[in-house]
Design an enzyme around this catalytic site. Structure first.
Site, mmCIF file in Angstrom:
data_model
loop_
_atom_site.group_PDB
_atom_site.id
_atom_site.type_symbol
_atom_site.label_atom_id
_atom_site.label_comp_id
_atom_site.label_asym_id
_atom_site.label_seq_id
_atom_site.Cartn_x
_atom_site.Cartn_y
_atom_site.Cartn_z
ATOM 1 N N THR A 13 0.898 -1.362 -0.276
ATOM 2 C CA THR A 13 0.001 -0.077 0.154
ATOM 3 C C THR A 13 0.500 1.400 0.297
ATOM 4 O O THR A 13 2.007 1.131 0.457
ATOM 5 C CB THR A 13 -0.705 -0.316 0.915
ATOM 6 O OG1 THR A 13 -0.143 -0.208 2.678
ATOM 7 C CG2 THR A 13 -1.830 -0.927 1.655
ATOM 8 N N GLY A 14 0.205 2.329 -0.460
ATOM 9 C CA GLY A 14 1.193 3.703 -1.116
ATOM 10 C C GLY A 14 2.623 3.218 -1.602
ATOM 11 O O GLY A 14 3.380 4.240 -1.267
ATOM 12 N N ILE A 19 9.888 4.878 -0.223
ATOM 13 C CA ILE A 19 9.744 3.113 0.579
ATOM 14 C C ILE A 19 8.774 2.399 0.308
ATOM 15 O O ILE A 19 10.000 1.490 -0.132
ATOM 16 C CB ILE A 19 9.201 2.677 2.627
ATOM 17 C CG1 ILE A 19 10.505 4.290 2.845
ATOM 18 C CG2 ILE A 19 10.028 2.188 2.676
ATOM 19 C CD1 ILE A 19 10.576 4.126 3.799
ATOM 20 N N SER A 139 7.655 3.000 13.084
ATOM 21 C CA SER A 139 9.296 4.494 12.888
ATOM 22 C C SER A 139 9.918 4.767 13.582
ATOM 23 O O SER A 139 8.155 3.872 14.504
ATOM 24 C CB SER A 139 8.113 5.549 11.974
ATOM 25 O OG SER A 139 8.747 6.882 12.499
ATOM 26 N N TYR A 152 0.933 11.508 15.102
ATOM 27 C CA TYR A 152 2.131 10.658 13.342
ATOM 28 C C TYR A 152 2.743 9.981 15.068
ATOM 29 O O TYR A 152 2.283 9.025 14.996
ATOM 30 C CB TYR A 152 2.816 11.101 12.979
ATOM 31 C CG TYR A 152 4.000 10.534 12.394
ATOM 32 C CD1 TYR A 152 3.339 10.469 11.128
ATOM 33 C CD2 TYR A 152 5.518 10.779 12.690
ATOM 34 C CE1 TYR A 152 4.492 9.105 10.282
ATOM 35 C CE2 TYR A 152 5.483 10.475 12.387
ATOM 36 C CZ TYR A 152 5.761 9.124 10.638
ATOM 37 O OH TYR A 152 6.644 8.459 10.048
#
Length: 262
Positions: A13-14, A19, A139, A152
């Site tokens: 996805t994305g 990345i 992350s 985030y």
């Protein structure tokens, strides 16, 4: 060690840039059937064209997987995957006291619920087949919460909870679930953010990124940003048959920024 994915189907996805694109390219080069995803048909078509230039046959799905409707449409079009890489994500600095409910909800849907829905849709089939891989791209901000992006960091920590809990839920099934935690990475989005500083100082993007790490991520051992390919390599490894004993893990590709021995 030769990692290959012949006969495997992969959703990233994305994956029209950054990345995600690097991972899609590496999966395709290793023999997988890859579906790339972006929010617009134009971005998906552009990514497919770039991958085909590299000799990689791929398919695409255009839709915002931060919405339940797009996830349902994806499941209708693509009913099964062996590997799901939950890479979709949004980020951006904003002061906590100026972050609205709507922003919190937007980040939660894009960064957290997109992966929840994808796992809920595709993992049962993996269990039936006795093999599967789910990867959440989190992350280092999941552990090192940035004061200017609390909304985030919260979503990235949530991904770790889901990844660990789902791995335990799938114990003994042959399906592994892991999280990969990149640090500062020279993706297209980060490069765009650094352009103004590079133009102002006359330095290269790489030099500006290295200066940023020295100033804001001083615990970095690598002392430079990672490349998208370096992060993609970890994603590919943990998705491979060779990583069959790795599950429920939070695998850092952060250049040693998180100061821990665990």
């Amino acid at each position: 060690m030769q990692i290959e994915f012949s006969g495997r189907s992969v959703l990233v996805t994305g994956s029209t840039s950054g990345i995600g694109f690097a991972a899609a390219k590496e999966f395709a080069a290793a023999g997988a059937r890859v579906v790339v995803n972006g929010r617009s048909q134009a971005s998906v078509d552009a990514a497919i064209a770039r991958l085909k230039e590299a000799g990689s046959p791929v398919e695409g799905f255009a839709g915002d997987l931060g919405t339940a409707s797009a996830c349902a449409r994806l499941l209708d079009e693509q009913p099964a995957f062996d590997i799901v890489v939950n890479n979709i994500g949004i980020y951006g600095p904003q002061d906590f006291f100026e972050t609205t409910d709507e922003t919190w909800e937007k980040y939660f849907q894009a960064n957290v619920m997109s992966g929840v829905r994808a796992a809920r849709a595709y993992v049962p089939g993996m269990v039936e087949r006795g093999w599967g891989r789910v990867v959440f791209v989190s992350s280092e901000s999941a552990l090192n919460i940035p004061a200017d992006m609390i909304h985030y960091g919260f979503t990235k920590t949530a991904q770790l909870s889901i990844s660990r809990g789902l791995a335990k839920r799938l114990a003994g099934t042959g399906v592994t679930v892991n999280a990969v935690l990149p640090g500062p990475t020279l993706s297209e989005g980060v490069i765009e953010m650094l352009k103004a500083d590079a133009e102002r100082t006359g330095g290269s993007i790489e030099a500006v990124a290295t200066d940023f790490i020295a100033a804001h991520r001083s615990s970095s051992i690598l002392r430079r940003p990672s490349t998208v390919e370096e992060v993609a390599h970890m994603i590919l490894y943990v998705s491979s048959s060779q990583a069959s004993a790795t599950t429920g893990a939070a695998l850092r590709v952060d250049g040693g920024i998180v100061d821990t021995i665990a």
